[in-house]
Design a protein around this motif. Sequence first.
Motif, short mmCIF file in Angstrom:
data_model
loop_
_atom_site.label_atom_id
_atom_site.label_comp_id
_atom_site.label_asym_id
_atom_site.label_seq_id
_atom_site.Cartn_x
_atom_site.Cartn_y
_atom_site.Cartn_z
N ASN A 134 0.84 -1.19 0.00
CA ASN A 134 0.00 0.00 0.00
C ASN A 134 0.88 1.25 0.00
N ARG A 136 2.70 4.83 -1.48
CA ARG A 136 3.46 5.27 -2.64
C ARG A 136 4.95 5.25 -2.33
N HIS A 220 1.95 3.01 -7.77
CA HIS A 220 0.93 3.84 -7.12
C HIS A 220 1.32 5.32 -7.17
N GLY A 223 0.18 6.90 -10.16
CA GLY A 223 -1.25 6.76 -10.38
C GLY A 223 -1.65 5.48 -11.08
N SER A 225 -2.02 1.08 -11.13
CA SER A 225 -2.33 -0.03 -10.23
C SER A 225 -1.12 -0.95 -10.10
N ASN A 255 -3.09 11.17 -4.19
CA ASN A 255 -3.97 10.43 -5.09
C ASN A 255 -4.69 9.36 -4.29
N LYS A 256 -5.38 8.46 -4.96
CA LYS A 256 -6.19 7.47 -4.26
C LYS A 256 -5.35 6.46 -3.48
N TYR A 257 -4.03 6.49 -3.69
CA TYR A 257 -3.15 5.57 -2.96
C TYR A 257 -2.48 6.21 -1.75
#
Length: 267
Positions: A134, A136, A220, A223, A225, A255-257
């Motif tokens: 998980n 970055r 990540h 951006g 996967s 970002n989403k990570y």
Amino acid sequence: MAQYYLAVNGQQLGPFEVNQLIPNGMTQNTMVWTEGMPNWAPAASVPELASLFAAPTAPAVAPQVAQQQQPAPQPVQQPQYQQPASQPQYQAPQYQQPYKQAYQQQPMGKYVATPQLGFMDAVKRCFKKYFDFNGRARRSEFWWFYLAIYVINGILYIPINILMSKKNQLIHDALMGKISMAEADSQDPTTLLIIFCIIMGIVSLALLIPMLSATARRLHDVGKSGHLQWLYLLCGIGVPICLILCIPDGKPEPNKYGESPKYVLQQ
């Protein structure tokens, strides 16, 4: 004594010793960084610097001494004021950055880059996040660790290549009649070759998981996967594709990570 870097008006200054920080523009909200700190932080939040902003204690009032009768002061002639000679304008010295891209103002918003990780710091961080897929990872973290794995595998290949060359040479000499098959069998390095192959297999498996987790965090950061690592199964083209995807720098914004491991918002 620790030396600190300052972020003043989007520019990096330093390094300075503690007693040089305030004369060079440090306030309680100035972002500072020194070796050992994971990220830039306000000066007031650093224990070593917080004491610099404490209000000075007023000295005790000395008891009033009885006034003694003094003779009347004589008038003193005031000297004539002369205009001082003009002084050359002071120019602030230019400080070199400790790293090539250690700290720079970004054109977007107020994000600034923190110093990049060194080789040992990157390796330690990747091993510390052994099973962490998980978050970055910045480029310096990923590429230094990738280099470390490449070097380790290269060192392990050296004795294997030497033993393989020796084995092939014995087979060639036996076929050419230079030595007998009995002599070739007595000098056969197959046992040592098997031992080194087992050692290399164990080390490679131990390095596989942190390499996959570091690659997932690097993807990540740009951006993408982490599941793009399934491209490794495409023999010949999978590895280059993943490495190319890991080259760009991540955006400063979250970002989403998660938050960026490189950029911090300047206060």
